[in-house]
Design a protein around this motif. Structure first.
Motif, short mmCIF file in Angstrom:
data_model
loop_
_atom_site.label_atom_id
_atom_site.label_comp_id
_atom_site.label_asym_id
_atom_site.label_seq_id
_atom_site.Cartn_x
_atom_site.Cartn_y
_atom_site.Cartn_z
N MET A 1 48.20 5.89 -7.83
CA MET A 1 46.82 5.54 -7.53
C MET A 1 46.41 4.41 -8.48
O MET A 1 47.02 4.21 -9.53
CB MET A 1 45.96 6.79 -7.70
CG MET A 1 44.53 6.70 -7.34
SD MET A 1 43.80 6.75 -5.70
CE MET A 1 44.51 7.99 -4.74
N ALA A 2 45.39 3.72 -8.15
CA ALA A 2 44.90 2.56 -8.90
C ALA A 2 44.33 2.94 -10.26
O ALA A 2 44.09 4.11 -10.55
CB ALA A 2 43.83 1.85 -8.08
N VAL A 3 44.13 1.92 -11.07
CA VAL A 3 43.54 2.09 -12.41
C VAL A 3 42.33 1.17 -12.52
O VAL A 3 42.38 0.01 -12.09
CB VAL A 3 44.58 1.73 -13.50
CG1 VAL A 3 43.93 1.63 -14.86
CG2 VAL A 3 45.69 2.75 -13.52
N LEU A 4 41.24 1.70 -13.07
CA LEU A 4 40.05 0.90 -13.33
C LEU A 4 40.09 0.40 -14.76
O LEU A 4 40.48 1.14 -15.67
CB LEU A 4 38.78 1.73 -13.14
CG LEU A 4 38.52 2.31 -11.77
CD1 LEU A 4 37.23 3.12 -11.78
CD2 LEU A 4 38.47 1.22 -10.71
N GLU A 5 39.69 -0.84 -14.93
CA GLU A 5 39.50 -1.40 -16.27
C GLU A 5 38.01 -1.63 -16.43
O GLU A 5 37.39 -2.30 -15.61
CB GLU A 5 40.26 -2.71 -16.40
CG GLU A 5 40.11 -3.36 -17.75
CD GLU A 5 41.01 -4.57 -17.88
OE1 GLU A 5 42.21 -4.38 -18.12
OE2 GLU A 5 40.50 -5.69 -17.71
N LEU A 6 37.44 -1.08 -17.49
CA LEU A 6 36.01 -1.17 -17.75
C LEU A 6 35.81 -1.94 -19.04
O LEU A 6 36.27 -1.51 -20.11
CB LEU A 6 35.41 0.23 -17.88
CG LEU A 6 35.75 1.18 -16.72
CD1 LEU A 6 35.45 2.62 -17.10
CD2 LEU A 6 34.99 0.77 -15.47
N ALA A 7 35.13 -3.07 -18.94
CA ALA A 7 34.89 -3.92 -20.11
C ALA A 7 33.39 -4.18 -20.22
O ALA A 7 32.80 -4.82 -19.35
CB ALA A 7 35.65 -5.23 -19.98
N ARG A 8 32.79 -3.66 -21.28
CA ARG A 8 31.35 -3.87 -21.50
C ARG A 8 31.18 -4.95 -22.56
O ARG A 8 31.91 -4.99 -23.55
CB ARG A 8 30.69 -2.57 -21.97
CG ARG A 8 29.18 -2.71 -21.99
CD ARG A 8 28.50 -1.38 -22.20
NE ARG A 8 27.08 -1.42 -21.90
CZ ARG A 8 26.17 -2.18 -22.49
NH1 ARG A 8 26.52 -3.02 -23.43
NH2 ARG A 8 24.90 -2.12 -22.15
N PHE A 9 30.19 -5.83 -22.34
CA PHE A 9 29.97 -6.92 -23.29
C PHE A 9 28.56 -7.48 -23.16
O PHE A 9 27.84 -7.17 -22.21
CB PHE A 9 31.00 -8.05 -23.07
CG PHE A 9 31.02 -8.61 -21.68
CD1 PHE A 9 30.23 -9.69 -21.33
CD2 PHE A 9 31.85 -8.06 -20.71
CE1 PHE A 9 30.25 -10.22 -20.04
CE2 PHE A 9 31.88 -8.58 -19.43
CZ PHE A 9 31.08 -9.66 -19.09
N VAL A 55 39.94 -3.53 -10.73
CA VAL A 55 40.80 -2.53 -10.11
C VAL A 55 42.23 -3.06 -10.17
O VAL A 55 42.49 -4.17 -9.70
CB VAL A 55 40.39 -2.24 -8.65
CG1 VAL A 55 41.29 -1.18 -8.05
CG2 VAL A 55 38.92 -1.83 -8.57
N TRP A 56 43.10 -2.27 -10.77
CA TRP A 56 44.50 -2.66 -10.94
C TRP A 56 45.41 -1.73 -10.15
O TRP A 56 45.10 -0.55 -9.97
CB TRP A 56 44.89 -2.59 -12.41
CG TRP A 56 44.21 -3.65 -13.22
CD1 TRP A 56 43.01 -3.56 -13.87
CD2 TRP A 56 44.68 -4.98 -13.43
NE1 TRP A 56 42.71 -4.75 -14.47
CE2 TRP A 56 43.72 -5.64 -14.23
CE3 TRP A 56 45.82 -5.67 -13.03
CZ2 TRP A 56 43.87 -6.96 -14.63
CZ3 TRP A 56 45.97 -6.99 -13.43
CH2 TRP A 56 45.00 -7.62 -14.23
N ALA A 91 40.95 3.74 -16.84
CA ALA A 91 40.81 5.07 -16.26
C ALA A 91 41.56 5.12 -14.94
O ALA A 91 41.42 4.22 -14.11
CB ALA A 91 39.33 5.39 -16.04
N GLU A 92 42.37 6.15 -14.76
CA GLU A 92 43.10 6.30 -13.52
C GLU A 92 42.20 6.84 -12.43
O GLU A 92 41.44 7.78 -12.65
CB GLU A 92 44.29 7.23 -13.72
CG GLU A 92 45.35 6.62 -14.61
CD GLU A 92 46.61 7.45 -14.69
OE1 GLU A 92 47.00 8.05 -13.67
OE2 GLU A 92 47.21 7.44 -15.77
N VAL A 93 42.26 6.24 -11.27
CA VAL A 93 41.51 6.71 -10.10
C VAL A 93 42.23 7.94 -9.57
O VAL A 93 43.43 7.88 -9.27
CB VAL A 93 41.42 5.61 -9.02
CG1 VAL A 93 40.72 6.15 -7.78
CG2 VAL A 93 40.70 4.38 -9.57
N VAL A 94 41.52 9.04 -9.45
CA VAL A 94 42.14 10.27 -8.94
C VAL A 94 41.69 10.58 -7.52
O VAL A 94 42.32 11.35 -6.82
CB VAL A 94 41.88 11.49 -9.86
CG1 VAL A 94 42.54 11.28 -11.22
CG2 VAL A 94 40.40 11.75 -10.02
N SER A 95 40.60 9.94 -7.09
CA SER A 95 40.13 10.09 -5.72
C SER A 95 39.28 8.86 -5.41
O SER A 95 38.55 8.39 -6.27
CB SER A 95 39.27 11.36 -5.60
OG SER A 95 38.78 11.50 -4.28
#
Length: 101
Positions: A1-9, A55-56, A91-95
């Motif tokens: 499953m895909a992985v989310l990358e979250l970058a706050r700035f 989304v990766w 964070a790994e997408v689980v659903s």
């Protein structure tokens, strides 16, 4: 499953227009260098901060990009607008709906 990358700035005062205008070229260069990037969403939060969500295809591709992204000139140039980084999380997408491609 895909992985989310979250970058706050946060960005420099008055840089919003350039940040948005330069984003298409930055993302095109990012995708050329890292084809595992499936999607990207830039959002502005209520407190004036920004959250970039990418989304990766895999965690390995996301982590490789995080390590090497500054080597892509268009990405390094876009980062000049950032005054403070809140870090990057994965964070790994689980659903998902719809499911990632």
């Amino acid at each position: 499953m895909a992985v989310l990358e979250l970058a706050r700035f946060t960005i420099a005062e008055g840089a919003e227009e350039q940040l948005i205008a330069e984003r298409p070229a930055m993302l095109a260069a990012l995708r050329r260098g890292f084809p595992g990037c499936l999607a990207a969403y830039l959002s502005k939060e209520e407190d004036g901060g920004w959250l970039d969500v990418l989304v990766w295809r895999s965690r390995e591709e996301a982590e490789a990009s995080a390590r090497e992204i500054a080597s892509i000139p268009e990405c390094a140039a876009w980062f000049r607008h950032i005054t403070e980084s809140g870090g990057i999380r994965h964070a790994e997408v689980v659903s998902a709906w719809p499911p990632p491609a």
